[in-house]
Enzyme design. Structure first.
Site, PDB file in Angstrom:
ATOM      1  N   ARG A   1     131.459  43.870 -31.494  1.00 45.35           N
ATOM      2  CA  ARG A   1     131.737  42.794 -30.530  1.00 45.35           C
ATOM      3  C   ARG A   1     132.889  43.177 -29.603  1.00 45.35           C
ATOM      4  O   ARG A   1     132.863  42.890 -28.412  1.00 45.35           O
ATOM      5  CB  ARG A   1     132.022  41.482 -31.281  1.00 45.35           C
TER       6      ARG A   1
ATOM      7  N   THR B   1     141.390  49.660 -26.804  1.00 44.80           N
ATOM      8  CA  THR B   1     140.012  49.782 -27.288  1.00 44.80           C
ATOM      9  C   THR B   1     139.201  50.612 -26.295  1.00 44.80           C
ATOM     10  O   THR B   1     139.211  50.341 -25.092  1.00 44.80           O
ATOM     11  CB  THR B   1     139.383  48.378 -27.453  1.00 44.80           C
TER      12      THR B   1
ATOM     13  N   GLU C   1     144.522  40.183 -28.240  1.00 38.69           N
ATOM     14  CA  GLU C   1     144.217  39.117 -27.250  1.00 38.69           C
ATOM     15  C   GLU C   1     145.161  37.932 -27.406  1.00 38.69           C
ATOM     16  O   GLU C   1     144.775  36.780 -27.190  1.00 38.69           O
ATOM     17  CB  GLU C   1     142.771  38.629 -27.419  1.00 38.69           C
TER      18      GLU C   1
ATOM     19  N   THR D   1     148.511  37.032 -30.185  1.00 38.55           N
ATOM     20  CA  THR D   1     148.538  36.771 -31.629  1.00 38.55           C
ATOM     21  C   THR D   1     148.337  35.275 -31.876  1.00 38.55           C
ATOM     22  O   THR D   1     148.537  34.444 -30.986  1.00 38.55           O
ATOM     23  CB  THR D   1     149.892  37.193 -32.255  1.00 38.55           C
TER      24      THR D   1
HETATM   25  P1  TGC Z   1     153.722  33.122 -17.568  1.00 33.85           P
HETATM   26  O1  TGC Z   1     154.905  32.925 -16.664  1.00 33.85           O
HETATM   27  O2  TGC Z   1     153.383  32.053 -18.542  1.00 33.85           O
HETATM   28  O3  TGC Z   1     152.413  33.375 -16.666  1.00 33.85           O
HETATM   29  C1  TGC Z   1     152.421  34.320 -15.610  1.00 33.85           C
HETATM   30  C2  TGC Z   1     151.343  33.879 -14.616  1.00 33.85           C
HETATM   31  O4  TGC Z   1     150.059  33.948 -15.225  1.00 33.85           O
HETATM   32  C3  TGC Z   1     149.429  32.645 -15.234  1.00 33.85           C
HETATM   33  N1  TGC Z   1     148.726  32.531 -16.523  1.00 33.85           N
HETATM   34  C4  TGC Z   1     147.407  32.663 -16.652  1.00 33.85           C
HETATM   35  N2  TGC Z   1     146.441  32.852 -15.753  1.00 33.85           N
HETATM   36  C5  TGC Z   1     145.173  32.960 -16.213  1.00 33.85           C
HETATM   37  N3  TGC Z   1     144.850  32.904 -17.516  1.00 33.85           N
HETATM   38  C6  TGC Z   1     145.806  32.723 -18.451  1.00 33.85           C
HETATM   39  N4  TGC Z   1     145.484  32.715 -19.749  1.00 33.85           N
HETATM   40  C7  TGC Z   1     147.150  32.589 -18.036  1.00 33.85           C
HETATM   41  N5  TGC Z   1     148.328  32.419 -18.684  1.00 33.85           N
HETATM   42  C8  TGC Z   1     149.284  32.382 -17.751  1.00 33.85           C
HETATM   43  C9  TGC Z   1     150.573  31.663 -15.088  1.00 33.85           C
HETATM   44  O5  TGC Z   1     150.138  30.455 -14.515  1.00 33.85           O
HETATM   45  C10 TGC Z   1     151.491  32.425 -14.155  1.00 33.85           C
HETATM   46  O6  TGC Z   1     150.936  32.358 -12.858  1.00 33.85           O
HETATM   47  P2  TGC Z   1     151.896  32.337 -11.546  1.00 33.85           P
HETATM   48  O7  TGC Z   1     150.967  32.087 -10.400  1.00 33.85           O
HETATM   49  O8  TGC Z   1     152.876  31.228 -11.780  1.00 33.85           O
HETATM   50  O9  TGC Z   1     152.561  33.667 -11.498  1.00 33.85           O
HETATM   51  O10 TGC Z   1     153.883  34.520 -18.263  1.00 33.85           O
HETATM   52  P3  TGC Z   1     154.864  34.999 -19.424  1.00 33.85           P
HETATM   53  O11 TGC Z   1     155.390  36.338 -19.090  1.00 33.85           O
HETATM   54  O12 TGC Z   1     155.855  33.910 -19.725  1.00 33.85           O
HETATM   55  O13 TGC Z   1     153.884  35.221 -20.675  1.00 33.85           O
HETATM   56  C11 TGC Z   1     153.192  34.231 -21.242  1.00 33.85           C
HETATM   57  C12 TGC Z   1     152.439  34.724 -22.498  1.00 33.85           C
HETATM   58  C13 TGC Z   1     153.379  35.116 -23.613  1.00 33.85           C
HETATM   59  C14 TGC Z   1     151.626  33.531 -22.951  1.00 33.85           C
HETATM   60  C15 TGC Z   1     151.523  35.897 -22.136  1.00 33.85           C
HETATM   61  O14 TGC Z   1     152.235  36.990 -21.772  1.00 33.85           O
HETATM   62  C16 TGC Z   1     150.555  36.262 -23.216  1.00 33.85           C
HETATM   63  O15 TGC Z   1     149.475  35.702 -23.285  1.00 33.85           O
HETATM   64  N6  TGC Z   1     150.890  37.257 -24.120  1.00 33.85           N
HETATM   65  C17 TGC Z   1     149.944  37.812 -25.053  1.00 33.85           C
HETATM   66  C18 TGC Z   1     149.535  39.188 -24.617  1.00 33.85           C
HETATM   67  C19 TGC Z   1     148.112  39.495 -24.907  1.00 33.85           C
HETATM   68  O16 TGC Z   1     147.276  38.638 -25.140  1.00 33.85           O
HETATM   69  N7  TGC Z   1     147.766  40.767 -24.826  1.00 33.85           N
HETATM   70  C20 TGC Z   1     146.397  41.174 -25.004  1.00 33.85           C
HETATM   71  C21 TGC Z   1     146.195  42.610 -24.589  1.00 33.85           C
HETATM   72  S1  TGC Z   1     144.514  43.053 -24.332  1.00 33.85           S
HETATM   73  C22 TGC Z   1     143.817  43.037 -25.854  1.00 33.85           C
HETATM   74  O17 TGC Z   1     144.375  42.696 -26.834  1.00 33.85           O
HETATM   75  C23 TGC Z   1     142.408  43.478 -25.881  1.00 33.85           C
HETATM   76  S2  TGC Z   1     141.682  43.549 -27.444  1.00 33.85           S
HETATM   77  C24 TGC Z   1     140.160  44.033 -26.928  1.00 33.85           C
HETATM   78  C25 TGC Z   1     139.120  44.030 -27.940  1.00 33.85           C
HETATM   79  O18 TGC Z   1     138.966  45.065 -28.607  1.00 33.85           O
HETATM   80  O19 TGC Z   1     138.373  42.991 -28.035  1.00 33.85           O
HETATM   81  P1  FAD Z   2     154.412  42.108 -31.131  1.00 32.36           P
HETATM   82  O1  FAD Z   2     154.344  41.528 -29.777  1.00 32.36           O
HETATM   83  O2  FAD Z   2     155.476  43.130 -31.425  1.00 32.36           O
HETATM   84  O3  FAD Z   2     154.475  40.954 -32.187  1.00 32.36           O
HETATM   85  C1  FAD Z   2     154.842  41.167 -33.553  1.00 32.36           C
HETATM   86  C2  FAD Z   2     154.964  39.798 -34.222  1.00 32.36           C
HETATM   87  O4  FAD Z   2     155.975  39.034 -33.562  1.00 32.36           O
HETATM   88  C3  FAD Z   2     153.691  38.965 -34.124  1.00 32.36           C
HETATM   89  O5  FAD Z   2     153.527  38.232 -35.302  1.00 32.36           O
HETATM   90  C4  FAD Z   2     153.977  38.024 -32.973  1.00 32.36           C
HETATM   91  O6  FAD Z   2     153.223  36.788 -33.058  1.00 32.36           O
HETATM   92  C5  FAD Z   2     155.465  37.792 -33.144  1.00 32.36           C
HETATM   93  N1  FAD Z   2     156.080  37.380 -31.887  1.00 32.36           N
HETATM   94  C6  FAD Z   2     156.223  38.109 -30.740  1.00 32.36           C
HETATM   95  N2  FAD Z   2     156.832  37.378 -29.798  1.00 32.36           N
HETATM   96  C7  FAD Z   2     157.085  36.168 -30.348  1.00 32.36           C
HETATM   97  C8  FAD Z   2     157.686  34.967 -29.865  1.00 32.36           C
HETATM   98  N3  FAD Z   2     158.141  34.854 -28.624  1.00 32.36           N
HETATM   99  N4  FAD Z   2     157.775  33.925 -30.706  1.00 32.36           N
HETATM  100  C9  FAD Z   2     157.287  33.993 -31.983  1.00 32.36           C
HETATM  101  N5  FAD Z   2     156.704  35.103 -32.496  1.00 32.36           N
HETATM  102  C10 FAD Z   2     156.616  36.169 -31.678  1.00 32.36           C
HETATM  103  N6  FAD Z   2     145.809  45.852 -25.970  1.00 32.36           N
HETATM  104  C11 FAD Z   2     145.292  46.160 -24.741  1.00 32.36           C
HETATM  105  O7  FAD Z   2     145.981  46.076 -23.730  1.00 32.36           O
HETATM  106  N7  FAD Z   2     143.996  46.594 -24.624  1.00 32.36           N
HETATM  107  C12 FAD Z   2     143.175  46.741 -25.684  1.00 32.36           C
HETATM  108  O8  FAD Z   2     142.009  47.123 -25.521  1.00 32.36           O
HETATM  109  C13 FAD Z   2     143.693  46.436 -26.989  1.00 32.36           C
HETATM  110  N8  FAD Z   2     142.915  46.645 -28.096  1.00 32.36           N
HETATM  111  C14 FAD Z   2     143.466  46.475 -29.344  1.00 32.36           C
HETATM  112  C15 FAD Z   2     142.741  46.857 -30.466  1.00 32.36           C
HETATM  113  C16 FAD Z   2     143.292  46.739 -31.736  1.00 32.36           C
HETATM  114  C17 FAD Z   2     142.540  47.196 -32.932  1.00 32.36           C
HETATM  115  C18 FAD Z   2     144.594  46.168 -31.887  1.00 32.36           C
HETATM  116  C19 FAD Z   2     145.188  45.994 -33.252  1.00 32.36           C
HETATM  117  C20 FAD Z   2     145.334  45.815 -30.771  1.00 32.36           C
HETATM  118  C21 FAD Z   2     144.789  45.978 -29.487  1.00 32.36           C
HETATM  119  N9  FAD Z   2     145.529  45.682 -28.344  1.00 32.36           N
HETATM  120  C22 FAD Z   2     145.035  45.980 -27.080  1.00 32.36           C
HETATM  121  C23 FAD Z   2     146.929  45.294 -28.466  1.00 32.36           C
HETATM  122  C24 FAD Z   2     147.141  43.824 -28.813  1.00 32.36           C
HETATM  123  O9  FAD Z   2     146.849  42.992 -27.725  1.00 32.36           O
HETATM  124  C25 FAD Z   2     148.591  43.649 -29.282  1.00 32.36           C
HETATM  125  O10 FAD Z   2     148.675  44.265 -30.549  1.00 32.36           O
HETATM  126  C26 FAD Z   2     149.006  42.201 -29.356  1.00 32.36           C
HETATM  127  O11 FAD Z   2     149.095  41.627 -28.061  1.00 32.36           O
HETATM  128  C27 FAD Z   2     150.350  42.011 -30.090  1.00 32.36           C
HETATM  129  O12 FAD Z   2     151.289  42.912 -29.640  1.00 32.36           O
HETATM  130  P2  FAD Z   2     152.129  43.810 -30.700  1.00 32.36           P
HETATM  131  O13 FAD Z   2     151.156  44.433 -31.643  1.00 32.36           O
HETATM  132  O14 FAD Z   2     153.023  44.697 -29.917  1.00 32.36           O
HETATM  133  O15 FAD Z   2     152.969  42.777 -31.528  1.00 32.36           O
END
Ligand code: TGC
Ligand code: FAD
Length: 387
Positions: A94, A168, A366, A368
């Site tokens: 997936r 990924t 995506e 945590t």
């Molecule tokens: P913040 O100031 O809240 O937002 C910045 C700007 O972005 C807008 N926004 C969004 N827009 C669309 N969709 C959303 N979900 C949005 N969330 C926020 C927001 O309105 C703002 O817009 P503007 O116009 O005011 O500039 O940003 P922040 O730096 O305070 O961060 C917020 C936080 C912590 C929630 C965000 O950084 C976050 O979601 N962190 C988690 C990171 C994450 O999910 N990484 C994933 C990496 S990719 C991955 O894991 C792929 S796995 C793939 C697989 O194998 O399936």
């Molecule tokens: P951290 O951000 O270091 O977090 C560690 C712990 O601290 C977590 O429990 C978190 O919830 C907690 N924490 C952090 N900040 C706070 C806060 N403010 N308040 C309370 N708790 C907090 N990323 C991509 O860009 N592209 C990909 O394709 C992709 N694929 C992935 C595939 C796999 C198998 C895995 C494991 C990860 C992948 N990721 C990818 C990365 C993934 O999105 C990150 O691992 C995830 O966003 C968390 O970041 P981190 O691992 O650095 O943890």
């Protein structure tokens, strides 16, 4: 036709015939192409060879992408159902489809120029090309806004430097959507495989998502042409892609939960202890009922969210609630299923431990579980608690 037997509230009645047909075909695909080989690939730490092209032929890429660019042009509910059926097979399979659909085809369609759309989308739709999404860095996971990877304007394009981690499909990608700061603002760039200074070594040693390739992306003075920049500035660019992918994960996790529930129910009825099937013991029934209860709630959340997505009314926070809840209950269900299987819960004859190990990653990537808690907390209180 039902939610594979786990359809306690007749939710299937709410889907259109076309939606159910797609689900049935993806289910058959998983039965025939994924389940027979997945345990071996999980053990070997490999993605099944040839499966990518078969998923392309099956119409599993570009599900919501316009047919003008080779996509299927279906609604978000169809996309969700397809992710559910794929993850009933394996979260890694997936993941492959999530990345291709939501993290690569979506940003190219939404923010790429016409040339990039024509160049990449038809090939990504068939699986002839593979994509990846590079946001996370070694020092910036939950807080991608702090990223160090940067772009500098040069004659005819941009010069990229930095490193991404946990990506990924990075090593097998023909095109990488790389997020980097240009003059302090986040932008997306399409980086093609083979570009000088760009490499994507595979990361080894995972105990989770073993049938999925995970890589670093290393960018060392990588030149990308002007036309490869995406037309969106700021963190909302990558976050908008994540909203789509998190939505698919919310559905996908139900598939994993259904797989472990089905296995636990079956096992509990056939495993005899103290002269009776273990299903006759109240403590076992309690676990099964917990699973059924939570799966039913997760199905209803996903169904409603799908319709909101299709009407263009879903908020990112509603997507966070679904991702957070559905992945969490799927992981918990896998742990209950593991207990019900006793020692058999830890061997590869049953899918339990594989799903459970996979879901540990799904709970982290995506966004945590806790980051989604804080996104929701911010939404309901108006007080941001993650900085
Ligand atoms: P913040 O100031 O809240 O937002 C910045 C700007 O972005 C807008 N926004 C969004 N827009 C669309 N969709 C959303 N979900 C949005 N969330 C926020 C927001 O309105 C703002 O817009 P503007 O116009 O005011 O500039 O940003 P922040 O730096 O305070 O961060 C917020 C936080 C912590 C929630 C965000 O950084 C976050 O979601 N962190 C988690 C990171 C994450 O999910 N990484 C994933 C990496 S990719 C991955 O894991 C792929 S796995 C793939 C697989 O194998 O399936
Ligand atoms: P951290 O951000 O270091 O977090 C560690 C712990 O601290 C977590 O429990 C978190 O919830 C907690 N924490 C952090 N900040 C706070 C806060 N403010 N308040 C309370 N708790 C907090 N990323 C991509 O860009 N592209 C990909 O394709 C992709 N694929 C992935 C595939 C796999 C198998 C895995 C494991 C990860 C992948 N990721 C990818 C990365 C993934 O999105 C990150 O691992 C995830 O966003 C968390 O970041 P981190 O691992 O650095 O943890």
């Amino acid at each position: 036709m039902s939610f594979n037997g786990v359809d306690y509230y007749n939710i299937d009645d709410l889907f259109s015939e076309d939606e159910l047909i797609v689900r049935r075909s993806v289910r058959d695909f998983v039965e025939n192409e994924v389940l027979p080989v997945i345990e071996k690939h999980f053990r070997d730490g490999t993605f099944p060879e040839g499966l990518n092209r078969k998923m392309g032929e099956q119409g599993l890429y570009g599900i919501t992408t316009s047919p003008d660019y080779g996509g299927v042009g279906a609604n978000h509910t169809v996309y969700g159902l397809a992710m559910l059926e794929l993850e009933r097979g394996d979260s890694g399979v997936r993941s492959f489809a999530s990345v291709q659909n939501s993290l690569v085809m979506y940003p190219i369609e939404a923010y790429g120029n016409e040339q990039s759309k024509r160049k990449w989308l038809p090939k990504l739709a068939t699986g002839e090309a593979i994509g990846c999404f590079g946001l996370t860095e070694p020092d910036y996971g939950s807080d991608p806004g702090g990223m160090i990877t940067n772009a500098r304007k040069i004659g005819g394009g941009y010069l990229l430097n930095g490193a991404k981690m946990w990506i990924t499909n990075g090593s097998v990608a023909d095109v990488s959507v790389v997020w980097a700061k240009l003059d302090g603002t986040v932008h997306g760039f399409l980086v093609e495989k083979g570009t000088k200074g760009f490499s994507a070594p595979e990361m080894r040693g995972k105990y989770s998502l073993r049938a999925s390739v995970t890589s670093e992306l290393i960018l060392n003075d990588v030149e990308v042409p002007e036309e490869n920049i995406l037309s969106i500035a700021g963190l909302k660019g990558p976050l908008s892609c994540l909203t789509k992918a998190r939505y698919g994960i919310a559905w996908g996790a139900i598939g994993a939960a259904m797989a472990v529930y089905d296995s636990a129910l079956e096992y509990s009825k056939s495993r005899i202890q103290f002269g009776k099937p273990i299903a006759s013991f109240q403590l076992v029934q309690e676990k099964l009922v917990w699973m059924l209860n939570e799966i039913t709630k997760a199905q209803l959340i996903a169904y409603r969210l799908g319709r909101l997505m299709d009407e263009g009314k879903a908020t990112p926070q509603q997507v966070s609630l679904a991702k957070r809840n559905n992945v969490s209950i799927a992981l918990e269900a896998s742990r209950y299923a593991r207990e019900i299987h006793g020692a058999n819960g830890i061997i590869s004859e049953y899918p339990i431990m594989r799903h459970s190990a996979n879901l540990e990653s799904v709970k982290t990537y995506e966004g945590t579980h806790d980051i989604h808690t804080l996104i929701l907390g911010n939404d309901i209180t108006g007080i941001q608690a993650f900085k």
